[in-house]
Design a protein around this motif. Structure first.
Motif, short mmCIF file in Angstrom:
data_model
loop_
_atom_site.label_atom_id
_atom_site.label_comp_id
_atom_site.label_asym_id
_atom_site.label_seq_id
_atom_site.Cartn_x
_atom_site.Cartn_y
_atom_site.Cartn_z
N VAL A 238 0.85 -1.20 0.00
CA VAL A 238 0.00 0.00 0.00
C VAL A 238 0.88 1.25 0.00
O VAL A 238 0.62 2.21 -0.73
N ILE A 239 1.94 1.20 0.79
CA ILE A 239 2.86 2.35 0.84
C ILE A 239 3.51 2.59 -0.53
O ILE A 239 3.57 3.71 -1.01
N GLU A 240 3.96 1.51 -1.17
CA GLU A 240 4.56 1.64 -2.50
C GLU A 240 3.56 2.23 -3.48
O GLU A 240 3.89 3.11 -4.27
N ASN A 241 2.34 1.74 -3.39
CA ASN A 241 1.28 2.19 -4.29
C ASN A 241 0.92 3.66 -4.05
O ASN A 241 0.84 4.45 -4.99
N GLU A 242 0.76 4.03 -2.77
CA GLU A 242 0.40 5.44 -2.43
C GLU A 242 1.49 6.42 -2.85
O GLU A 242 1.21 7.58 -3.12
N THR A 243 2.74 5.94 -2.88
CA THR A 243 3.85 6.84 -3.21
C THR A 243 4.31 6.62 -4.66
O THR A 243 5.43 6.96 -5.02
N ASN A 244 3.41 6.01 -5.45
CA ASN A 244 3.66 5.82 -6.89
C ASN A 244 4.96 5.08 -7.22
O ASN A 244 5.57 5.32 -8.26
N TYR A 245 5.37 4.23 -6.33
CA TYR A 245 6.58 3.41 -6.56
C TYR A 245 7.83 4.26 -6.81
O TYR A 245 8.80 3.74 -7.33
N ASN A 246 7.80 5.53 -6.42
CA ASN A 246 9.00 6.32 -6.70
C ASN A 246 9.65 6.95 -5.47
O ASN A 246 10.57 7.75 -5.57
N THR A 247 9.17 6.58 -4.28
CA THR A 247 9.75 7.16 -3.07
C THR A 247 10.59 6.14 -2.31
O THR A 247 11.69 6.44 -1.86
N TYR A 248 10.05 4.94 -2.19
CA TYR A 248 10.73 3.90 -1.43
C TYR A 248 11.13 2.74 -2.33
O TYR A 248 10.38 2.38 -3.25
N LEU A 249 12.27 2.15 -2.05
CA LEU A 249 12.60 0.87 -2.67
C LEU A 249 11.65 -0.16 -2.04
O LEU A 249 11.19 0.04 -0.91
N HIS A 250 11.40 -1.24 -2.76
CA HIS A 250 10.49 -2.26 -2.23
C HIS A 250 10.87 -2.67 -0.80
O HIS A 250 10.03 -2.68 0.10
N GLY A 251 12.13 -2.98 -0.59
CA GLY A 251 12.59 -3.42 0.73
C GLY A 251 12.37 -2.35 1.81
O GLY A 251 12.10 -2.68 2.97
N GLU A 252 12.50 -1.10 1.41
CA GLU A 252 12.27 -0.01 2.38
C GLU A 252 10.79 0.04 2.78
O GLU A 252 10.46 0.20 3.97
N GLU A 295 -1.96 9.74 5.28
CA GLU A 295 -2.80 10.94 5.13
C GLU A 295 -4.26 10.62 5.43
O GLU A 295 -4.95 11.36 6.13
N ASP A 296 -4.73 9.49 4.87
CA ASP A 296 -6.14 9.16 5.02
C ASP A 296 -6.25 7.67 5.38
O ASP A 296 -6.01 6.79 4.55
N VAL A 297 -6.60 7.42 6.63
CA VAL A 297 -6.61 6.06 7.16
C VAL A 297 -7.59 5.14 6.41
O VAL A 297 -7.25 4.00 6.06
N GLU A 298 -8.79 5.63 6.13
CA GLU A 298 -9.79 4.82 5.41
C GLU A 298 -9.30 4.47 4.00
O GLU A 298 -9.49 3.36 3.51
N ASP A 299 -8.69 5.46 3.39
CA ASP A 299 -8.16 5.28 2.05
C ASP A 299 -7.06 4.22 2.04
O ASP A 299 -7.03 3.34 1.16
N PHE A 300 -6.18 4.31 3.01
CA PHE A 300 -5.09 3.33 3.15
C PHE A 300 -5.70 1.94 3.30
O PHE A 300 -5.28 0.98 2.64
N TYR A 301 -6.73 1.83 4.13
CA TYR A 301 -7.38 0.54 4.36
C TYR A 301 -7.98 -0.02 3.07
O TYR A 301 -7.82 -1.20 2.76
N GLU A 302 -8.64 0.83 2.32
CA GLU A 302 -9.25 0.39 1.06
C GLU A 302 -8.19 -0.15 0.08
O GLU A 302 -8.45 -1.08 -0.68
N HIS A 303 -7.00 0.44 0.15
CA HIS A 303 -5.93 0.01 -0.75
C HIS A 303 -5.49 -1.44 -0.53
O HIS A 303 -4.93 -2.06 -1.42
N PHE A 304 -5.73 -1.97 0.66
CA PHE A 304 -5.37 -3.37 0.92
C PHE A 304 -6.06 -4.29 -0.09
O PHE A 304 -5.54 -5.32 -0.46
N PHE A 305 -7.24 -3.91 -0.52
CA PHE A 305 -8.03 -4.80 -1.36
C PHE A 305 -7.55 -4.83 -2.81
O PHE A 305 -8.03 -5.62 -3.61
N LEU A 306 -6.60 -3.96 -3.14
CA LEU A 306 -6.06 -3.98 -4.49
C LEU A 306 -5.00 -5.08 -4.64
O LEU A 306 -4.62 -5.46 -5.73
N ASP A 307 -4.53 -5.59 -3.51
CA ASP A 307 -3.48 -6.61 -3.51
C ASP A 307 -4.04 -7.94 -4.01
O ASP A 307 -5.09 -8.38 -3.56
#
Ligand code: NAD
Ligand code: MG
Length: 346
Positions: A238-252, A295-307
């Protein structure tokens, strides 16, 4: 050091953690690599590997090229060089090269042999072992692929000398993952030893590979236990997705994800405050990020379902039970998860 992997269908191969040995292959061999790895280390590899006929195919560097187009380019090279069913591919690079080479090998003339020569820490401890191969498409990561085991994995720590520090940290996050989920003694060893030391990193690679090999031999196709290796990944994706895969390396992202999973474990009484801090400190020792502002807890939660791993609309969480054991569960209440996420929102 040699770790043996043995699967229920009798597939067996060696994972060698040592300076590469000179090897001759009495067959056509294609090395698959990218310009970064090639310019740093191809001469070294070519000194060790010789074959009846050897060629190299270089594909662009980057996760964005882990797609069917690149697979076509690899296959095209194989056809041009008239590889047959006895030929061999060698994956020479990080996890991206490993996953693509393995996939190309799995479909070229219905499947040929391949060897992994992983050059990043992450691919040495994780991606090169276990036979998951594949590419991404517009629907998501690793959604096209095959289980295709290599015939050997040759891990030479020498390659790590040129690895950027952040990439090294990303690999350590996956090492910490193996220790927290499966091996308490290994975790304690990690707390006491510095992985920047050459001898120690070799030991840590061997321990991680041993753990992964054991897990894969129990559950190659991820119907149960193997899912535990997604510890930190449910949150991390979710973190990778929210940050458009350009902020953190996968391992980070996985590092932050593990910290979040530990908070969840603490919430349901599986981990003590002290244990969560031990994991956090270990990550921080290698400058792996451990905090993230939601930023948005509900939004973060909804993102789990994209996995793709959240089957039937239930989210699967890997929660550590102390250090060295874990549980795979889809029974965590939304309420508990939201409370944990709130802890990261201010
Ligand atoms: P990567 O392959 O993109 O490598 C990271 C960067 O380091 C690249 O730019 C690469 O060219 C460069 N590099 C490689 N070796 C180097 C060296 N020795 N010195 C300097 N630079 C070097 O990324 P990664 O972290 O190795 O792997 C990530 C990929 O692995 C993802 O696509 C992920 O899906 C996959 N993966 C697969 C599995 C599996 O079980 N198959 C498990 C984990 C991850
Ligand atoms: Mg991972």
């Amino acid at each position: 050091m040699i770790v043996n992997i043995s699967l229920p269908d009798n597939t067996k191969y060696d994972i060698t953690i040592d300076t590469l040995k000179k090897q001759y292959f009495d067959r056509k061999v294609v090395i698959v690599t990218n310009p970064t790895v090639s310019s740093l280390h191809l001469d070294y590899l070519k000194e060790k590997i010789s074959a009846k006929e050897l060629s190299v195919v270089t594909v662009p560097d980057g996760e964005q090229y882990k797609n069917m187009e690149t697979i076509e380019a690899i296959l095209e090279h194989c056809f041009e060089h008239k590889l047959n069913r006895n030929s061999l591919l060698i994956a020479f690079g990080g996890g991206v090269i490993g996953d693509m080479t393995g996939f190309a090998a799995s479909i070229y003339q219905r499947g040929i042999d391949f060897i992994q020569v992983p050059t990043t820490l992450l691919s040495q401890v994780d991606a090169s072992v276990g036979g998951k191969t594949g590419v991404n498409n517009k629907y998501g990561k690793n959604l096209i692929g095959a289980f295709h085991q290599p015939i050997a994995v040759n891990i030479d720590p020498h390659f790590l000398t040129t690895l950027p520090k952040r990439e090294f940290g990303a690999g350590i996050a996956e090492i910490v993952k193996m220790a927290v989920t499966f091996n308490k003694d290994f975790f304690q060893w990690l707390e006491k030893n510095n992985l920047n030391d050459e001898k120690n990193i070799k030991t840590a690679i061997a321990k991680s590979v041993e753990t992964k090999a054991w897990v894969v031999s129990q559950d190659e196709k991820e119907r149960g236990l193997r899912a535990a290796l997604n510890y930190g990944h449910t949150f991390g994706h979710v973190i990778e997705n929210e940050t458009n895969y350009n902020t953190y390396l996968h391992g980070e992202a996985v590092g932050i994800g593990m910290v979040m999973a530990n908070e969840l474990a603490k919430k349901i009484g599986y981990m003590s405050e002290g244990e969560t801090l031990r994991v956090k400190h270990l990550l921080e020792k290698y400058d792996i990020p451990t905090s993230y502002k939601i930023e948005d807890v509900e939004d973060f939660y909804e993102h789990f379902f994209l996995d793709k791993k959240s089957l039937d609309n239930r989210i699967k969480f890997i929660v550590p039970k102390g250090i060295g054991d874990c549980e795979i569960t889809d029974l965590i209440s939304k309420e508990n998860v939201i409370e944990v996420l709130k802890g990261f929102s201010n």
